[in-house]
Design an enzyme around this catalytic site. Sequence first.
Site, mmCIF file in Angstrom:
data_model
loop_
_atom_site.group_PDB
_atom_site.id
_atom_site.type_symbol
_atom_site.label_atom_id
_atom_site.label_comp_id
_atom_site.label_asym_id
_atom_site.label_seq_id
_atom_site.Cartn_x
_atom_site.Cartn_y
_atom_site.Cartn_z
ATOM 1 C CG HIS A 99 -0.323 -0.160 2.518
ATOM 2 N ND1 HIS A 99 0.060 -1.387 2.988
ATOM 3 C CD2 HIS A 99 0.028 0.739 3.473
ATOM 4 C CE1 HIS A 99 0.610 -1.252 4.181
ATOM 5 N NE2 HIS A 99 0.610 0.033 4.503
ATOM 6 C CG HIS A 101 0.645 5.443 4.028
ATOM 7 N ND1 HIS A 101 -0.192 5.364 5.113
ATOM 8 C CD2 HIS A 101 1.407 4.319 4.059
ATOM 9 C CE1 HIS A 101 0.067 4.248 5.785
ATOM 10 N NE2 HIS A 101 1.030 3.598 5.164
#
Length: 141
Positions: A99, A101
């Site tokens: 992931h 951010h």
Amino acid sequence: MEKTIFEKILDNELPSYKIYEDDFVYAFLDIFPVTKGHTLVIPKKHCKNILDCDSETASHIGAALPKIANAVKDSFGADGVNIFQNNEEFAGQVVFHLHFHIVPRYKDKDLHFDNLEIKYPSEKLSDEQFIEIQKRIVSKL
Ligand code: AMP
């Protein structure tokens, strides 16, 4: 192996505030936002982190990031954005599905960014050390 929280979100087993979706990428609001609009961008295909990611998956994420970052920045009226990404526990990774951010930044709000704060700056490399390191990196690409 047990699914990560993000795979459960992708499989609709957990709720999320969806920001963006295409065939390869999904983006949603972080449940503990560092700033207003803190967004996570993940691939639909599972990889643990960037160290475990094939180049096709990486390119899908790479193509989506500028679109999502601009949309988030403009929609939240932010003055800038930070994009960061943690790999492995020692580097602060908590959820083991890749992931990125996207953290909107606001002029009028101070933000203490422990993750990025440079407390112990590293020594600079000498020219000789740089050439040695450059050779080592190139041999691994
Ligand atoms: P990292 O430390 O890079 O692995 O970041 C994991 C991020 O996932 C943290 O910022 C958490 O706040 C966020 N997070 C954990 N669970 C959820 C969830 N169910 N929905 C949205 N964000 C989450």
